[in-house]
Enzyme design. Sequence first.
Site, short mmCIF file in Angstrom:
data_model
loop_
_atom_site.label_atom_id
_atom_site.label_comp_id
_atom_site.label_asym_id
_atom_site.label_seq_id
_atom_site.Cartn_x
_atom_site.Cartn_y
_atom_site.Cartn_z
N HIS A 162 20.60 -36.24 -1.43
CA HIS A 162 19.85 -36.31 -0.30
C HIS A 162 18.16 -36.51 -0.40
O HIS A 162 17.50 -36.22 0.57
CB HIS A 162 20.30 -35.51 1.05
CG HIS A 162 21.86 -35.78 1.30
ND1 HIS A 162 22.37 -36.94 1.70
CD2 HIS A 162 22.76 -35.05 0.76
CE1 HIS A 162 23.82 -37.06 1.79
NE2 HIS A 162 24.21 -35.70 1.36
N GLU B 252 18.93 -17.32 -5.21
CA GLU B 252 18.54 -16.01 -5.62
C GLU B 252 18.14 -16.19 -6.99
O GLU B 252 16.96 -15.58 -7.30
CB GLU B 252 19.78 -14.99 -5.49
CG GLU B 252 19.45 -13.57 -6.06
CD GLU B 252 18.42 -12.82 -5.45
OE1 GLU B 252 17.89 -13.14 -4.44
OE2 GLU B 252 18.00 -11.81 -5.93
N TRP C 55 -2.39 -2.89 -1.67
CA TRP C 55 -2.21 -4.28 -1.74
C TRP C 55 -2.88 -4.91 -0.60
O TRP C 55 -2.65 -4.71 0.58
CB TRP C 55 -0.61 -4.46 -1.28
CG TRP C 55 -0.11 -5.96 -1.56
CD1 TRP C 55 0.62 -6.56 -2.66
CD2 TRP C 55 0.20 -6.68 -0.19
NE1 TRP C 55 0.98 -7.62 -2.24
CE2 TRP C 55 0.74 -8.09 -0.87
CE3 TRP C 55 -0.08 -6.77 1.10
CZ2 TRP C 55 1.08 -8.99 -0.13
CZ3 TRP C 55 -0.01 -7.81 1.74
CH2 TRP C 55 0.51 -8.78 1.37
N LYS D 135 14.12 -15.18 -8.07
CA LYS D 135 13.77 -14.36 -9.28
C LYS D 135 12.71 -15.11 -10.21
O LYS D 135 11.75 -14.56 -10.82
CB LYS D 135 14.99 -14.00 -10.01
CG LYS D 135 16.08 -13.02 -9.51
CD LYS D 135 15.84 -11.86 -8.84
CE LYS D 135 15.21 -11.95 -7.60
NZ LYS D 135 15.56 -10.75 -6.56
N ASN E 236 -1.95 2.16 5.70
CA ASN E 236 -0.91 1.00 5.18
C ASN E 236 -0.70 0.31 6.55
O ASN E 236 -0.58 0.97 7.43
CB ASN E 236 0.31 1.71 4.84
CG ASN E 236 1.28 0.60 4.29
OD1 ASN E 236 1.16 -0.53 3.97
ND2 ASN E 236 2.72 1.04 4.33
N GLY E 237 -0.87 -1.14 6.59
CA GLY E 237 -0.63 -1.81 7.59
C GLY E 237 -1.91 -2.90 7.99
O GLY E 237 -2.94 -2.84 7.26
N CYS F 258 1.00 -1.17 -0.11
CA CYS F 258 -0.04 -0.01 0.13
C CYS F 258 0.90 1.25 0.32
O CYS F 258 1.74 1.48 0.95
CB CYS F 258 -1.01 0.37 1.19
SG CYS F 258 -2.07 -1.28 1.53
N GLU G 187 9.48 -15.56 -8.66
CA GLU G 187 8.61 -14.22 -8.23
C GLU G 187 8.12 -13.64 -9.47
O GLU G 187 7.01 -13.04 -9.61
CB GLU G 187 9.89 -13.32 -7.97
CG GLU G 187 9.24 -12.04 -7.05
CD GLU G 187 10.40 -11.33 -6.44
OE1 GLU G 187 11.70 -11.50 -6.60
OE2 GLU G 187 10.08 -10.25 -5.65
N LYS H 256 6.51 -4.21 -3.17
CA LYS H 256 8.15 -3.78 -3.20
C LYS H 256 8.58 -3.91 -1.68
O LYS H 256 9.71 -4.41 -1.42
CB LYS H 256 8.60 -2.55 -3.86
CG LYS H 256 9.84 -2.24 -3.65
CD LYS H 256 10.74 -2.68 -4.76
CE LYS H 256 12.31 -2.48 -4.86
NZ LYS H 256 12.98 -3.69 -5.26
N ARG I 230 4.18 -0.15 -4.52
CA ARG I 230 3.94 -0.74 -3.17
C ARG I 230 2.44 -1.45 -3.07
O ARG I 230 2.36 -2.11 -2.15
CB ARG I 230 3.75 0.49 -2.27
CG ARG I 230 5.13 1.28 -2.06
CD ARG I 230 4.73 2.56 -1.19
NE ARG I 230 4.59 2.06 0.15
CZ ARG I 230 5.55 1.53 1.14
NH1 ARG I 230 6.80 1.77 0.98
NH2 ARG I 230 5.17 1.03 2.24
O1 M6R Z 1 13.52 -4.20 1.29
P1 M6R Z 1 14.00 -5.64 1.58
O2 M6R Z 1 15.63 -5.89 1.18
O3 M6R Z 1 14.11 -5.67 3.35
O4 M6R Z 1 13.15 -6.62 0.96
C1 M6R Z 1 13.32 -7.94 1.60
C2 M6R Z 1 12.54 -9.00 0.52
O5 M6R Z 1 11.19 -8.57 0.77
C3 M6R Z 1 12.89 -8.46 -0.95
O6 M6R Z 1 14.24 -8.89 -1.00
C4 M6R Z 1 12.17 -9.63 -1.67
O7 M6R Z 1 12.39 -10.90 -1.63
C5 M6R Z 1 12.28 -9.38 -3.39
N1 M6R Z 1 11.16 -8.83 -4.04
C6 M6R Z 1 12.95 -10.32 -4.02
O8 M6R Z 1 13.31 -10.01 -5.48
#
Ligand code: M6R
Length: 583
Positions: free
Chosen positions: A480, A457, A74, A461, A100-101, A2, A464, A578, A27
Site C-alpha cells: 500500500h 521493536e 541531557w 533498536k 532536571n526538567g 539529567c 536507536e 534512559k 540519564r
Molecule cells: O521507561 P519507559 O518504558 O516508560 O520508557 C519508554 C521509552 O522511552 C523507551 O522504551 C525507549 O523507547 C527505549 N529507549 C527504546 O529502547
Amino acid sequence: MCGIVGYIGHRKAAPLILGCLRAHEYRGYDSAGIATAHDGKITVKKGVGKIAEVDAKYDLEDMEGHAGIGHTRWATHGAPSRANAHPITDCTGRLAIVHNGVIENYAEIKKELARRGHKFKSETDTEVAAHLIEEYLKNGLEFEAAVGKAVARFRGNYGFAVLKAGEDKLVLARNGSPLVIGFGRNEVFAASDVPALLRHTREFAFMEDGDLAVIDAKGARFMHDGRPVRRRRMHVSWTADMAQKDCYPHFTIKEIEEQAASIPAALRVDVGRAAKLVRAAKRIHVLGCGTSYHAGLVFKHLLARAAGRECEVFVASEYGESAVMKPGTLVIAVSQSGETIDTMMAVRHARLHRAKVLAITNVVGSSLSRGADANVYINAGPEVGVVATKTFTSQVAVLTKLALAVAGRKVAVNGFAKKVKDVLALSGKMKEIAHALRNTDDFFFIGRSLSAPVAMEGALKLKEIAYVHAEAYSAGELKHGPLSLIAEGIPVIVIAPAAGETHHKLLGNIRECKARGGKIMALSDSSRLLDEGKWKVPMPPVSEELSPLLYTIPLQFLAYYSCLERGFDPDKPRNLAKSVTVE
Ligand code: M6R
C-alpha cells in the site's frame, strides 16, 4: 534526562557524588559537574562531555566539603557548554543548584530578575531558579522557605537539589521529575533514581510531586503545601552488583544475555489480581512509549486472540488528545522506568476521568507504581543500557501471561528457558550478518499479527543505537505504499514464526520484495520460509503466543553489532537518555 545527585554526611562529598553520577550517566551525558560547600564557600567544577572527560579535565574528586550536589546533563535549554552545565550558581556564588526538567515560564521570570539587576551567565531555564532563590534570601527568607517560594512560581516539571554556603543541609524539590532519598549511617543521599545510590544504601524514601525535602546528615524532613508530611521508607531488593557491567564490554550486551534468566523470571510473575481487573473492566486502554508501546501492541493481539477481548493501545503522549474516556475503563500503563513523563501525564488524564490504573513496571517505588491502583512488576532487575532490551521481553512475558490468564489459560513454559538459550546462541551469526550489512543505510522489518510489533521493536533498536534508517511495517501494508522503496539490495528482515496462521500470506509478501530486488533476512522455524532468505536465521519451534519473546532477541543482537560495526557506543546513544522525564 539529567541525573541529580546530592550528599551530606561524614565523608568527603565529591568522590561519593562522582561515583553516583557514574552510575547515573544513562540519564544524560552531554556535560557534568559537582558543587560542594566548605568553609562557608561553594566550589563548582563542571564541563562539557561525558563524566570521565569532565573528570579528566577538572579532577572532580579533588574538592573539599562534606555536602554537595552533582549533575549529568541531557540538554533541553541551551546547548551543551560549560556555562550551561550544572551546577548553576546565583550572583553571589553562595548558592548552587542542579535541575532536571523544564521550567516552562522561565522567560518571564528571567526578564523580571534581569530588571532587578541579576546577571545571567547561562542560557538555561535552571538559572532563573538560582536567582529567584537568591532574591527571596535577600528579602530575608530562610533557605528552605526561599526554595519553597521559588518553586511555587514555576510551571513545568522539575527536580531540584539546592546547596547553600554556610548551611548544613540540602533542600530538594520535586514536581514531575523523580527524586529519591537514600539513607546511610550518619549520611543521607539524594538522586534521580535508585540505581545511582545502590553502592551506598538500599533504604529509600520517594518524594511525591509538590514535595519539598530538607536533608542533613541525620535524616530527611518532607513538606507538602507548606505542611510537614511523612514519606514511608522502603527497602529495595536490587543490589549494586546487579547494575555492574561485570566482564561484558557494554551494559547493552550484558542485558541482552541476561534474558536467559529474566524471561523465565517474568513468566513466573503472579498476574492473578491484574487478570481480575482486566476481566472486570468494561474497556481497556494500554499506554506506553517507544518499546513499552510495542509491548502494548503485542498484548492487544494476544488479548484479542486468547480472550476475545478488545483493547486500545495508545502512544502515551497522544492519549489526552485521542482517547474517548468512558466509565469502567481500566488503563494499563506500561513503563520500564515508571518515570516517563508522557506516560505519567496520560495516567493523570485517565485518573481525572476516574479510570483505574494498572501499572506494569520494572522499578519498585517508581512514580507510576506509587500512583497506581495495582502493580505488576516485571522483575527484570536494573537495566542500565539506554536501549530497552531485557525489559521489553519481560514486559511481553508478563503481558502474555496476563492475556492468557484473562482467558483462564496458563503459559506453557516447559522447555522454554532452553529455547531462549538456543536463540541467545545466535549471537555469533547475527554478528556476521551485521558485519555483512555494515555499509547498508536502509532496512525494512516486516511481520504479521504478533510479529508486526516485533518488527517495530527491531527497527527501533537499529535506529536507536546504530543510527541507521529502518522502517517497520505490518507485512500486508507494504504493497500500500512502502513497496516503492524496495530496490536492489535493500535488506528486508522478515519475522516469520511458522506457527502463525498468516505465514503463507507472509510468503507472498516476501516474494513481492524479492521481485523488486529486496534481500531477505528470514527469521523462522520453517525451512520453507528460511529458504527465501539470503540470510537465514533458524529459530527453535515455538507457539505463536510465545514467539515475540524469542524473535526479538536476534534483532537486539543485530542492532548491537551494527552499532559496534559503525563505531558507536551502544550504552549511550546520541541525543537519547534512559528515563525521559520531559514532554
Ligand atoms: O521507561 P519507559 O518504558 O516508560 O520508557 C519508554 C521509552 O522511552 C523507551 O522504551 C525507549 O523507547 C527505549 N529507549 C527504546 O529502547
